[in-house]
Write a protein that holds these residues in place. Structure first.
Motif, PDB file in Angstrom:
ATOM      1  N   LEU A   1       3.015 -60.359   0.954  1.00  0.00           N
ATOM      2  CA  LEU A   1       4.037 -59.049   1.681  1.00  0.00           C
ATOM      3  C   LEU A   1       3.838 -59.242   3.550  1.00  0.00           C
ATOM      4  N   LEU A   2       5.136 -59.128   3.235  1.00  0.00           N
ATOM      5  CA  LEU A   2       4.557 -58.950   5.276  1.00  0.00           C
ATOM      6  C   LEU A   2       5.358 -57.563   5.452  1.00  0.00           C
ATOM      7  N   GLU A   3       5.657 -57.359   6.780  1.00  0.00           N
ATOM      8  CA  GLU A   3       5.935 -55.845   6.832  1.00  0.00           C
ATOM      9  C   GLU A   3       7.177 -56.095   7.263  1.00  0.00           C
ATOM     10  N   VAL A   4       7.986 -56.792   7.468  1.00  0.00           N
ATOM     11  CA  VAL A   4       9.132 -56.970   7.732  1.00  0.00           C
ATOM     12  C   VAL A   4      10.232 -57.005   6.278  1.00  0.00           C
ATOM     13  N   LYS A   5       9.603 -57.218   4.812  1.00  0.00           N
ATOM     14  CA  LYS A   5       9.451 -56.995   3.588  1.00  0.00           C
ATOM     15  C   LYS A   5       9.790 -56.119   3.091  1.00  0.00           C
ATOM     16  N   VAL A   6       8.890 -54.722   3.307  1.00  0.00           N
ATOM     17  CA  VAL A   6       8.588 -53.926   2.843  1.00  0.00           C
ATOM     18  C   VAL A   6       8.882 -52.840   3.548  1.00  0.00           C
ATOM     19  N   THR A   7       9.702 -51.239   3.670  1.00  0.00           N
ATOM     20  CA  THR A   7      10.173 -50.706   3.997  1.00  0.00           C
ATOM     21  C   THR A   7       8.843 -49.911   4.313  1.00  0.00           C
ATOM     22  N   LYS A   8       8.701 -49.142   5.419  1.00  0.00           N
ATOM     23  CA  LYS A   8       8.180 -48.396   5.815  1.00  0.00           C
ATOM     24  C   LYS A   8       7.658 -47.070   4.690  1.00  0.00           C
ATOM     25  N   PRO A   9       6.710 -46.858   4.745  1.00  0.00           N
ATOM     26  CA  PRO A   9       6.094 -45.554   3.864  1.00  0.00           C
ATOM     27  C   PRO A   9       7.531 -44.161   3.624  1.00  0.00           C
ATOM     28  N   GLY A  10       8.404 -43.987   2.592  1.00  0.00           N
ATOM     29  CA  GLY A  10       9.201 -42.672   2.583  1.00  0.00           C
ATOM     30  C   GLY A  10      10.705 -42.991   3.092  1.00  0.00           C
ATOM     31  N   GLU A  11      10.364 -44.036   4.170  1.00  0.00           N
ATOM     32  CA  GLU A  11      11.791 -44.884   4.750  1.00  0.00           C
ATOM     33  C   GLU A  11      12.733 -45.263   3.100  1.00  0.00           C
ATOM     34  N   SER A  12      13.678 -45.432   3.203  1.00  0.00           N
ATOM     35  CA  SER A  12      14.845 -45.816   2.466  1.00  0.00           C
ATOM     36  C   SER A  12      14.856 -47.032   2.853  1.00  0.00           C
ATOM     37  N   ALA A  13      15.401 -47.789   1.211  1.00  0.00           N
ATOM     38  CA  ALA A  13      16.149 -49.715   2.164  1.00  0.00           C
ATOM     39  C   ALA A  13      17.389 -49.817   2.130  1.00  0.00           C
ATOM     40  N   GLY A  14      18.280 -48.614   2.257  1.00  0.00           N
ATOM     41  CA  GLY A  14      19.928 -48.685   3.331  1.00  0.00           C
ATOM     42  C   GLY A  14      19.499 -49.751   3.955  1.00  0.00           C
ATOM     43  N   LEU A  15      20.753 -49.465   4.696  1.00  0.00           N
ATOM     44  CA  LEU A  15      21.368 -50.481   5.132  1.00  0.00           C
ATOM     45  C   LEU A  15      21.060 -49.859   6.603  1.00  0.00           C
ATOM     46  N   THR A  16      20.652 -48.540   6.862  1.00  0.00           N
ATOM     47  CA  THR A  16      19.526 -48.057   8.344  1.00  0.00           C
ATOM     48  C   THR A  16      18.440 -49.456   8.728  1.00  0.00           C
ATOM     49  N   SER A  17      18.277 -50.083   7.335  1.00  0.00           N
ATOM     50  CA  SER A  17      16.831 -50.189   7.756  1.00  0.00           C
ATOM     51  C   SER A  17      17.382 -51.881   8.558  1.00  0.00           C
ATOM     52  N   ARG A  18      18.422 -52.253   7.674  1.00  0.00           N
ATOM     53  CA  ARG A  18      18.484 -53.889   8.015  1.00  0.00           C
ATOM     54  C   ARG A  18      19.589 -54.113   9.423  1.00  0.00           C
ATOM     55  N   LEU A  19      20.149 -52.598  10.060  1.00  0.00           N
ATOM     56  CA  LEU A  19      20.653 -52.576  11.537  1.00  0.00           C
ATOM     57  C   LEU A  19      19.539 -52.810  12.550  1.00  0.00           C
ATOM     58  N   GLN A  20      19.290 -54.298  13.543  1.00  0.00           N
ATOM     59  CA  GLN A  20      18.478 -54.155  14.129  1.00  0.00           C
ATOM     60  C   GLN A  20      18.658 -54.026  15.065  1.00  0.00           C
ATOM     61  N   LYS A  21      18.127 -53.114  16.399  1.00  0.00           N
ATOM     62  CA  LYS A  21      18.451 -52.353  17.273  1.00  0.00           C
ATOM     63  C   LYS A  21      20.221 -53.059  18.203  1.00  0.00           C
ATOM     64  N   GLY A  22      21.185 -51.903  18.531  1.00  0.00           N
ATOM     65  CA  GLY A  22      22.197 -52.566  19.064  1.00  0.00           C
ATOM     66  C   GLY A  22      22.345 -52.713  18.840  1.00  0.00           C
ATOM     67  N   MET A  23      23.123 -52.875  17.441  1.00  0.00           N
ATOM     68  CA  MET A  23      23.582 -53.312  15.831  1.00  0.00           C
ATOM     69  C   MET A  23      24.377 -51.959  14.800  1.00  0.00           C
ATOM     70  N   ARG A  24      25.920 -51.611  15.110  1.00  0.00           N
ATOM     71  CA  ARG A  24      26.441 -51.125  13.849  1.00  0.00           C
ATOM     72  C   ARG A  24      26.745 -51.692  12.787  1.00  0.00           C
TER      73      ARG A  24
END
Length: 291
Positions: free
Chosen positions: A116-139
């Motif tokens: 298990l790696l940090e990049v493979k799971v969300t933070k506690p309480g964070e949704s697994a939606g598209l926002t979690s897959r967008l890098q900084k500056g991307m839309r």
């Protein structure tokens, strides 16, 4: 007769002694080889015992994108310290904090016994939606596709595509070529196909929309292209590192029609005349032209 018997006896004893010597030598070599192999195995076991390890959490079963992560899905294993991946979880309190305001969800599909790696799971309480897959500056931006423009349904989240635009241009840009097709964006990442953001799709799926991750400037180009013409996607290979250059094809280039060279206009020779009076008659006479 006795002499012959004695000679045969001596030869037999000598052969028997030689055979015994050879057998003892073979047995000694075999025992030495066994001792060496035994010592090598003992040394290997000693070295394996001396490898430094750390406790790392791995998955207990295959995990899919969007699943909720619970304690029954993970277990601790010994992992070589010098081969430890970045972002592992080594303590249960870190993976499942007591003061967490929600659950963790799977962001990337994992197989059984995968770390298990940090990049493979969300933070506690964070949704697994598209926002979690967008890098900084991307839309995120949705592109309409069909069976032809969407690569026959073989697109998957995580793939990269080139985007082509086909349409007509007006004014001086149009020329005489009719419609044009132009490569407008390269290596754009897909983050969702229809309403599916996980990469564990099976088989071909004819999508109506795909969602890409792009910069605001790229999205402006994509939006303009989608509203003024037709867009087509071309799947980029996983190991393809080439950078596509500017590509544009019109009907003339498609059919191999070369533009004819302009015909030089024929310039007629300039002639100048003057009128000369001869008595009652006026005669026209040619003279050199001057400015």
């Amino acid at each position: 007769m006795r002499a012959v018997f004695g000679l045969v006896l001596i030869v037999g004893v000598a052969l028997a002694g030689g055979a015994v010597y050879l057998a003892q030598d073979y047995i000694a070599q075999t025992q030495a080889q066994l001792e060496r192999e035994k010592k090598a195995a003992q040394d290997a076991m000693a070295n394996a015992t001396n490898i430094a390890t750390v406790d790392v959490f791995v998955s207990n079963r295959p995990l899919k994108y969007g699943e909720r992560l619970v304690q029954e899905d993970v277990r601790l294993v010994k992992w070589p310290e010098d081969a430890l991946p970045e972002g592992t979880f080594q303590e249960l309190a870190t993976l499942f904090p007591e003061d967490a305001k929600g659950d963790r969800y799977i962001l990337r599909a994992m197989e059984k016994n995968e770390a298990l790696l940090e990049v493979k799971v969300t933070k506690p309480g964070e949704s697994a939606g598209l926002t979690s897959r967008l890098q900084k500056g991307m839309r995120a931006f949705a592109i309409r596709v069909d069976v032809a423009s969407g690569v026959s349904g073989f697109l998957r989240p995580g793939d990269n595509v080139d985007v082509y635009w086909t349409g007509s241009v007006s004014g001086a840009l149009a020329g005489e070529g009719g419609e044009i097709t132009r490569l407008i964006q390269t290596n754009v990442e897909l983050i969702a196909v229809d309403q599916t953001a996980g990469s564990d799709l099976t088989g071909a799926s004819i999508a109506r929309t795909v969602t890409v991750a792009a910069t605001p400037e790229q999205i402006a180009s994509l939006a303009q292209a989608q509203n003024t013409g037709r867009m087509s996607l071309a799947l980029v290979g996983v190991q393809d590192e080439t950078v596509a250059s500017a590509i544009e094809v019109d009907q003339r280039k498609l059919l191999g029609i070369k533009e004819a060279a302009p015909v030089e206009a024929k310039v007629e020779e300039r002639k100048c005349y003057t009128n000369i009076r001869r008595g009652a008659e006026i005669v026209q006479s040619q003279i050199p032209c001057t400015n």
